[in-house]
Design an enzyme around this catalytic site. Structure first.
Site, PDB file in Angstrom:
ATOM      1  N   CYS A 174      -1.362   0.792   7.453  1.00  0.00           N
ATOM      2  CA  CYS A 174      -2.804   0.521   7.593  1.00  0.00           C
ATOM      3  C   CYS A 174      -3.228  -0.704   6.779  1.00  0.00           C
ATOM      4  O   CYS A 174      -3.440  -1.784   7.329  1.00  0.00           O
ATOM      5  CB  CYS A 174      -3.636   1.731   7.166  1.00  0.00           C
ATOM      6  SG  CYS A 174      -3.314   3.229   8.130  1.00  0.00           S
ATOM      7  N   ARG A 175      -3.363  -0.536   5.454  1.00  0.00           N
ATOM      8  CA  ARG A 175      -3.975  -1.608   4.643  1.00  0.00           C
ATOM      9  C   ARG A 175      -3.096  -2.838   4.470  1.00  0.00           C
ATOM     10  O   ARG A 175      -3.539  -3.965   4.717  1.00  0.00           O
ATOM     11  CB  ARG A 175      -4.370  -1.050   3.270  1.00  0.00           C
ATOM     12  CG  ARG A 175      -5.497  -0.040   3.359  1.00  0.00           C
ATOM     13  CD  ARG A 175      -5.630   0.735   2.073  1.00  0.00           C
ATOM     14  NE  ARG A 175      -4.470   1.593   1.848  1.00  0.00           N
ATOM     15  CZ  ARG A 175      -4.229   2.279   0.739  1.00  0.00           C
ATOM     16  NH1 ARG A 175      -5.086   2.180  -0.265  1.00  0.00           N
ATOM     17  NH2 ARG A 175      -3.164   3.043   0.625  1.00  0.00           N
ATOM     18  N   SER A 176      -1.846  -2.636   4.031  1.00  0.00           N
ATOM     19  CA  SER A 176      -1.031  -3.844   3.759  1.00  0.00           C
ATOM     20  C   SER A 176      -0.618  -4.583   5.034  1.00  0.00           C
ATOM     21  O   SER A 176      -0.579  -5.822   5.010  1.00  0.00           O
ATOM     22  CB  SER A 176       0.158  -3.531   2.845  1.00  0.00           C
ATOM     23  OG  SER A 176       1.048  -2.603   3.421  1.00  0.00           O
TER      24      SER A 176
ATOM     25  N   CYS B 230       0.867  -1.186   0.000  1.00  0.00           N
ATOM     26  CA  CYS B 230       0.000   0.000   0.000  1.00  0.00           C
ATOM     27  C   CYS B 230       0.900   1.232   0.000  1.00  0.00           C
ATOM     28  O   CYS B 230       2.066   1.162  -0.416  1.00  0.00           O
ATOM     29  CB  CYS B 230      -0.984  -0.024   1.174  1.00  0.00           C
ATOM     30  SG  CYS B 230      -0.210   0.028   2.804  1.00  0.00           S
TER      31      CYS B 230
ATOM     32  N   ASN C 184       2.276   1.567   4.412  1.00  0.00           N
ATOM     33  CA  ASN C 184       2.605   0.293   5.084  1.00  0.00           C
ATOM     34  C   ASN C 184       2.336   0.345   6.592  1.00  0.00           C
ATOM     35  O   ASN C 184       3.037  -0.306   7.381  1.00  0.00           O
ATOM     36  CB  ASN C 184       4.043  -0.153   4.798  1.00  0.00           C
ATOM     37  CG  ASN C 184       4.360  -1.604   5.180  1.00  0.00           C
ATOM     38  OD1 ASN C 184       5.480  -1.934   5.524  1.00  0.00           O
ATOM     39  ND2 ASN C 184       3.365  -2.469   5.151  1.00  0.00           N
TER      40      ASN C 184
ATOM     41  N   ASP D 245      -8.022   3.919   1.216  1.00  0.00           N
ATOM     42  CA  ASP D 245      -7.049   4.353   2.225  1.00  0.00           C
ATOM     43  C   ASP D 245      -7.791   4.919   3.439  1.00  0.00           C
ATOM     44  O   ASP D 245      -8.508   5.920   3.321  1.00  0.00           O
ATOM     45  CB  ASP D 245      -6.168   5.437   1.586  1.00  0.00           C
ATOM     46  CG  ASP D 245      -5.042   5.887   2.497  1.00  0.00           C
ATOM     47  OD1 ASP D 245      -5.079   5.573   3.700  1.00  0.00           O
ATOM     48  OD2 ASP D 245      -4.138   6.570   1.989  1.00  0.00           O
TER      49      ASP D 245
END
Ligand code: 4NP
Length: 173
Positions: free
Chosen positions: A24-26, A19, A22, A137
């Site tokens: 939050c999402r990934s 993401c 690095n 995001d």
């Protein structure tokens, strides 16, 4: 020289979620995937990491909101942020971008497919038809955004594990 018996070796399949930051999402995808791989008994066969195209948070733990949301679903996020580097195209088999901008940023620096190990794809390819193309995001939003990330990530990771289990049973014959 001592004669060491060789262990039966098998290639480890390596997955990298990518993401922007690095944090939050990934890292959420990494934690969810590790959890599901353990449940499927594949933890010794598949390696999982995550990285960001941006370098602002290198070495940081995941965002506290992401960690709390995951914990409420029984999932631990234990990664430290790293920045995506070109070597990753050869270190991993599957690189999954969390949104289309992340994918475009990777594609802008990717060697041609024949000259790299990794397949580079959008995470949402593993979501059902009609799902959004991007895992949005959540960084500048509220807690609902982190729940939404988890909803999408859990669905996609389930499909990835199914895909890996299919490949595993085909390998065994
Ligand atoms: P992520 O979210 O890409 O899901 O980790 C973000 C985290 C940090 C920033 C942007 C997005 N940032 O600009 O610092």
């Amino acid at each position: 020289m001592a004669d060491h018996p060789t262990l039966p070796s098998r290639p480890t399949y390596r997955i990298l979620f990518v993401c922007l930051g690095n944090i939050c999402r990934s890292p959420t995808a990494e934690g969810v995937m590790r959890h599901m791989l353990r449940d499927a008994g594949l933890e010794n066969d598949v390696d999982v990491e995550s990285a960001g195209t941006g370098g602002w948070h290198i070495g940081h733990p995941p965002d506290e909101r992401a960690t709390s949301a995951a914990k409420r679903r029984g999932i631990a996020l234990e990664s430290r942020a790293q920045r995506f580097i070109a070597d990753h195209f050869d270190d991993f088999d599957l690189i999954l971008a969390m949104d289309r901008q992340n994918l475009a940023d990777l594609q802008a620096i990717a060697p041609p497919p024949a000259e790299r190990r990794a397949e580079v794809r959008l995470f949402s390819e593993f979501l059902p038809p009609g799902a959004p193309p991007d895992v949005p995001d959540p960084y500048y939003g509220g807690d609902a955004g982190f729940e939404r990330v988890l909803d999408l990530v859990e669905r996609g990771c389930e499909a990835i594990v199914d895909h890996l289990l299919g490949a595993e049973s085909a390998r065994r014959g």
